[in-house]
Design a protein around this motif. Structure first.
Motif, short mmCIF file in Angstrom:
data_model
loop_
_atom_site.label_atom_id
_atom_site.label_comp_id
_atom_site.label_asym_id
_atom_site.label_seq_id
_atom_site.Cartn_x
_atom_site.Cartn_y
_atom_site.Cartn_z
N GLY A 6 0.62 -0.85 0.01
CA GLY A 6 -0.04 0.10 -0.24
C GLY A 6 0.48 1.07 0.48
N TYR A 7 2.17 1.21 0.78
CA TYR A 7 2.96 2.62 0.76
C TYR A 7 3.78 2.40 -0.43
N PHE A 8 3.87 1.54 -1.06
CA PHE A 8 4.35 1.89 -2.52
C PHE A 8 3.20 2.02 -3.66
N ARG A 9 2.01 1.80 -3.25
CA ARG A 9 1.51 1.92 -4.73
C ARG A 9 1.03 3.46 -4.23
N GLY A 10 0.99 4.20 -2.87
CA GLY A 10 0.63 5.01 -3.16
C GLY A 10 1.69 6.31 -2.95
N ILE A 11 3.14 5.93 -3.91
CA ILE A 11 3.79 6.05 -4.18
C ILE A 11 3.62 6.65 -5.28
N PHE A 12 3.38 5.63 -5.93
CA PHE A 12 3.11 5.09 -7.26
C PHE A 12 2.06 6.44 -7.73
N ASN A 13 0.97 6.13 -7.56
CA ASN A 13 -0.12 6.64 -8.16
C ASN A 13 0.10 8.35 -7.97
N GLY A 14 1.56 8.72 -6.95
CA GLY A 14 1.68 9.95 -6.79
C GLY A 14 2.34 10.65 -7.60
N LEU A 15 3.47 10.06 -7.88
CA LEU A 15 4.40 10.44 -8.98
C LEU A 15 3.38 10.15 -10.33
N ARG A 16 2.31 9.22 -10.84
CA ARG A 16 1.61 9.15 -11.87
C ARG A 16 0.73 10.32 -11.94
N SER A 17 0.15 10.87 -10.42
CA SER A 17 -0.61 12.03 -10.75
C SER A 17 0.48 13.58 -11.10
N LEU A 18 1.28 13.28 -10.72
CA LEU A 18 2.59 14.32 -10.73
C LEU A 18 2.92 14.49 -12.93
N LEU A 19 2.74 13.36 -13.10
CA LEU A 19 3.40 13.57 -14.58
C LEU A 19 2.38 14.04 -14.99
N GLN A 20 1.03 13.56 -15.25
CA GLN A 20 0.12 13.79 -15.73
C GLN A 20 0.05 15.66 -15.47
N GLY A 21 0.03 16.10 -14.56
CA GLY A 21 0.02 17.16 -14.30
C GLY A 21 1.08 17.90 -15.45
N LEU A 22 2.10 16.97 -14.89
CA LEU A 22 3.26 18.49 -15.37
C LEU A 22 3.14 18.53 -17.21
N GLY A 23 2.64 17.15 -17.85
CA GLY A 23 2.30 16.74 -19.48
C GLY A 23 1.24 18.43 -19.49
N VAL A 24 -0.04 17.98 -19.02
CA VAL A 24 -0.82 18.79 -19.73
C VAL A 24 -0.18 20.82 -19.41
N THR A 25 0.57 20.57 -18.09
CA THR A 25 1.73 21.81 -18.39
C THR A 25 2.70 22.08 -19.37
N GLY A 26 3.28 20.80 -20.01
CA GLY A 26 4.04 20.99 -20.56
C GLY A 26 2.94 21.38 -21.93
N LYS A 27 2.03 20.86 -21.94
CA LYS A 27 1.82 20.73 -23.45
C LYS A 27 1.58 22.09 -23.63
N TYR A 28 1.57 22.89 -22.80
CA TYR A 28 0.77 24.69 -22.83
C TYR A 28 2.06 25.64 -23.36
N PHE A 29 3.09 25.11 -22.50
CA PHE A 29 4.67 25.66 -22.57
C PHE A 29 5.25 25.20 -23.74
N PHE A 30 5.07 23.81 -24.54
CA PHE A 30 6.08 23.75 -25.42
C PHE A 30 5.67 24.03 -27.01
N LYS A 31 4.28 23.90 -26.46
CA LYS A 31 3.23 24.30 -28.05
C LYS A 31 3.06 25.72 -28.41
N PRO A 32 2.97 26.69 -29.69
CA PRO A 32 2.88 27.42 -29.85
C PRO A 32 1.66 27.93 -30.16
N GLY A 33 1.08 28.90 -29.95
CA GLY A 33 -0.49 29.44 -29.53
C GLY A 33 -1.51 29.01 -28.99
#
Length: 159
Positions: A6-33
């Motif tokens: 359960g401990y490692f599952r929580g860490i994995f879910n947290g990292l997955r959520s962080l990467l999803q958020g960074l993906g959304v931010t990266g899309k707006y950061f690197f895509k022109p317009g």
């Protein structure tokens, strides 16, 4: 063993959520317009707010100076802090029936919390949120507005 997974599952879910958020931010950061940030006040002339923006309450009029407000007072009743005041009058129309019309539809912008209860409650959809948001004044009396234009009448077929 169960708490260990359960401990490692929580860490994995947290990292997955962080990467999803960074993906959304990266899309707006690197895509022109795909800029979301408005450069206010530099773009004041061509600034367009989003459709869900809640500016001041307005009463749209058509080119014949007609509006949809019947003067029923439901918006005034639903306003939680009394920022809408309707002064109505009764006239006799062409059919000989008595009809309520608005004399003044007063909106106290300085008291408004922009909750939208007046707009949701209006049965004739006579009032809506506008796009205006610059209201810095030195005298609070300038924040009191009459929404119906002088000489305006109710549209035909709205009752």
């Amino acid at each position: 063993m169960n708490s260990f997974t359960g401990y490692f599952r929580g860490i994995f879910n947290g990292l997955r959520s962080l990467l999803q958020g960074l993906g959304v931010t990266g899309k707006y950061f690197f895509k022109p317009g795909t800029t979301v940030t408005q450069q206010y006040p530099d773009n004041r002339k061509d600034l367009k707010m989003f459709d869900m923006f809640k500016g001041e309450v307005i009463m749209p009029h058509n080119d014949k100076n007609e509006h949809k407000c019947t003067g029923c007072g439901i918006c005034e009743i639903n306003c939680p802090n009394g920022s809408i005041e309707i002064i109505s009058a009764t006239i006799v129309n062409e059919d000989g029936r008595k009809q309520r019309i608005i004399d003044k539809h007063i909106y106290h912008l300085g008291m408004c919390t922009f909750c939208g209860l007046c707009i949701k409650a209006c049965p004739s959809k006579a009032i809506e949120f506008g796009q205006e948001f610059e209201h810095a004044v030195f005298d609070r009396r300038k924040l009191t507005k009459v929404l119906n234009q002088p000489g305006s009448k109710i549209m035909k077929g709205v009752e």
